[in-house]
Design a protein around this motif. Structure first.
Motif, mmCIF file in Angstrom:
data_model
loop_
_atom_site.group_PDB
_atom_site.id
_atom_site.type_symbol
_atom_site.label_atom_id
_atom_site.label_comp_id
_atom_site.label_asym_id
_atom_site.label_seq_id
_atom_site.Cartn_x
_atom_site.Cartn_y
_atom_site.Cartn_z
ATOM 1 N N UNK A 1 0.843 -1.174 0.000
ATOM 2 C CA UNK A 1 0.000 0.000 0.000
ATOM 3 C C UNK A 1 0.885 1.232 0.000
ATOM 4 N N UNK A 2 0.625 2.155 -0.890
ATOM 5 C CA UNK A 2 1.401 3.388 -0.975
ATOM 6 C C UNK A 2 0.576 4.519 -0.384
ATOM 7 N N UNK A 3 1.182 5.272 0.512
ATOM 8 C CA UNK A 3 0.521 6.418 1.126
ATOM 9 C C UNK A 3 1.247 7.658 0.648
ATOM 10 N N UNK A 4 0.570 8.506 -0.055
ATOM 11 C CA UNK A 4 1.187 9.722 -0.590
ATOM 12 C C UNK A 4 1.217 10.799 0.479
ATOM 13 N N UNK A 5 2.336 11.482 0.612
ATOM 14 C CA UNK A 5 2.451 12.530 1.629
ATOM 15 C C UNK A 5 1.851 13.839 1.178
ATOM 16 N N UNK A 6 1.545 14.669 2.127
ATOM 17 C CA UNK A 6 1.241 16.069 1.859
ATOM 18 C C UNK A 6 2.581 16.786 1.903
ATOM 19 N N UNK A 7 2.697 17.889 1.242
ATOM 20 C CA UNK A 7 3.979 18.590 1.264
ATOM 21 C C UNK A 7 4.159 19.289 2.603
ATOM 22 N N UNK A 8 5.350 19.211 3.121
ATOM 23 C CA UNK A 8 5.700 19.891 4.361
ATOM 24 C C UNK A 8 6.803 20.883 4.049
ATOM 25 N N UNK A 60 1.608 -0.522 24.314
ATOM 26 C CA UNK A 60 1.718 0.829 23.746
ATOM 27 C C UNK A 60 2.151 0.830 22.289
ATOM 28 N N UNK A 61 2.702 -0.268 21.827
ATOM 29 C CA UNK A 61 3.379 -0.319 20.531
ATOM 30 C C UNK A 61 2.496 0.123 19.363
ATOM 31 N N UNK A 62 1.289 -0.386 19.265
ATOM 32 C CA UNK A 62 0.428 -0.047 18.127
ATOM 33 C C UNK A 62 0.089 1.437 18.097
ATOM 34 N N UNK A 63 -0.283 1.983 19.238
ATOM 35 C CA UNK A 63 -0.654 3.402 19.310
ATOM 36 C C UNK A 63 0.543 4.300 18.999
ATOM 37 N N UNK A 64 1.709 3.977 19.548
ATOM 38 C CA UNK A 64 2.902 4.787 19.309
ATOM 39 C C UNK A 64 3.377 4.685 17.868
ATOM 40 N N UNK A 65 3.302 3.487 17.307
ATOM 41 C CA UNK A 65 3.706 3.305 15.915
ATOM 42 C C UNK A 65 2.815 4.118 14.985
ATOM 43 N N UNK A 66 1.513 4.109 15.231
ATOM 44 C CA UNK A 66 0.600 4.889 14.388
ATOM 45 C C UNK A 66 0.866 6.390 14.538
ATOM 46 N N UNK A 67 1.139 6.844 15.744
ATOM 47 C CA UNK A 67 1.458 8.262 15.952
ATOM 48 C C UNK A 67 2.731 8.638 15.187
ATOM 49 N N UNK A 68 3.739 7.778 15.236
ATOM 50 C CA UNK A 68 4.984 8.042 14.511
ATOM 51 C C UNK A 68 4.747 8.045 13.004
ATOM 52 N N UNK A 69 3.937 7.120 12.502
ATOM 53 C CA UNK A 69 3.616 7.082 11.070
ATOM 54 C C UNK A 69 2.969 8.395 10.636
ATOM 55 N N UNK A 70 2.008 8.855 11.415
ATOM 56 C CA UNK A 70 1.329 10.110 11.089
ATOM 57 C C UNK A 70 2.315 11.276 11.085
ATOM 58 N N UNK A 71 3.249 11.289 12.025
ATOM 59 C CA UNK A 71 4.238 12.359 12.082
ATOM 60 C C UNK A 71 5.127 12.339 10.838
ATOM 61 N N UNK A 74 3.205 13.591 7.878
ATOM 62 C CA UNK A 74 3.058 15.044 7.973
ATOM 63 C C UNK A 74 4.352 15.762 7.593
ATOM 64 N N UNK A 75 5.484 15.103 7.791
ATOM 65 C CA UNK A 75 6.779 15.689 7.408
ATOM 66 C C UNK A 75 7.083 15.507 5.926
ATOM 67 N N UNK A 76 6.176 14.854 5.213
ATOM 68 C CA UNK A 76 6.351 14.719 3.775
ATOM 69 C C UNK A 76 6.929 13.403 3.305
ATOM 70 N N UNK A 77 6.936 12.398 4.151
ATOM 71 C CA UNK A 77 7.467 11.092 3.770
ATOM 72 C C UNK A 77 6.425 10.263 3.028
ATOM 73 N N UNK A 78 6.904 9.366 2.203
ATOM 74 C CA UNK A 78 6.087 8.343 1.576
ATOM 75 C C UNK A 78 6.419 7.037 2.279
ATOM 76 N N UNK A 79 5.400 6.310 2.689
ATOM 77 C CA UNK A 79 5.613 5.037 3.379
ATOM 78 C C UNK A 79 5.065 3.929 2.505
ATOM 79 N N UNK A 80 5.981 3.063 2.036
ATOM 80 C CA UNK A 80 5.578 1.954 1.178
ATOM 81 C C UNK A 80 6.533 0.781 1.389
ATOM 82 N N UNK A 81 5.986 -0.336 1.808
ATOM 83 C CA UNK A 81 6.787 -1.550 1.937
ATOM 84 C C UNK A 81 6.474 -2.441 0.746
#
Length: 118
Positions: A1-8, A60-71, A74-81
């Motif tokens: 799954x590819x998640x496109x970033x917003x520009x930061x 805590x792992x799932x909640x913290x991982x999702x918060x980090x992904x969102x951050x 928001x910084x403009x990264x693309x996350x794709x495995x």
């Protein structure tokens, strides 16, 4: 799954982004310390990463991982495995002043406010 970033606005190094997100997580979640792992494919460049994970207690792992992904998004990264070979990117050593922590917190909060998560 590819998640496109917003520009930061503003460019930053990957290491600085990892430290800023780590410091932000520590501050917002009331943690004494956290360890953030970034997975990258060998073909990734710039703001492309394969995944984010947090070394924390299992509850805590799932909640913290999702918060980090969102951050990172928001910084403009693309996350794709893509399933290709991975390597772990640098982690934050945790040796930062209170001033650096406040600066990192402000930077990540501003990026999250600019980037509407869906």
């Amino acid at each position: 799954m590819r998640i496109a970033p917003r520009s930061a606005p503003g460019a930053s190094t990957g290491e600085q982004d990892i430290c800023d997100v780590t410091l932000w997580l520590t501050a917002t979640q009331g943690l004494r310390r956290s360890r953030l792992w970034i997975d990258r494919h060998y073909t990734h460049i710039g703001r492309e990463i394969a995944g984010v994970s947090i070394m924390s207690p299992p509850e805590l792992r799932e909640r913290l991982t999702e918060a980090a992904r969102q951050a990172f998004l928001a910084l403009g990264y693309t996350i794709e495995n893509t399933g290709a070979d991975l390597y772990h990117h640098a982690t934050c050593d945790g040796r930062h002043s209170r001033h650096e922590t406040i600066k990192a917190y402000a930077r990540i909060e501003a990026a999250l406010r600019r980037w509407p998560s869906t």
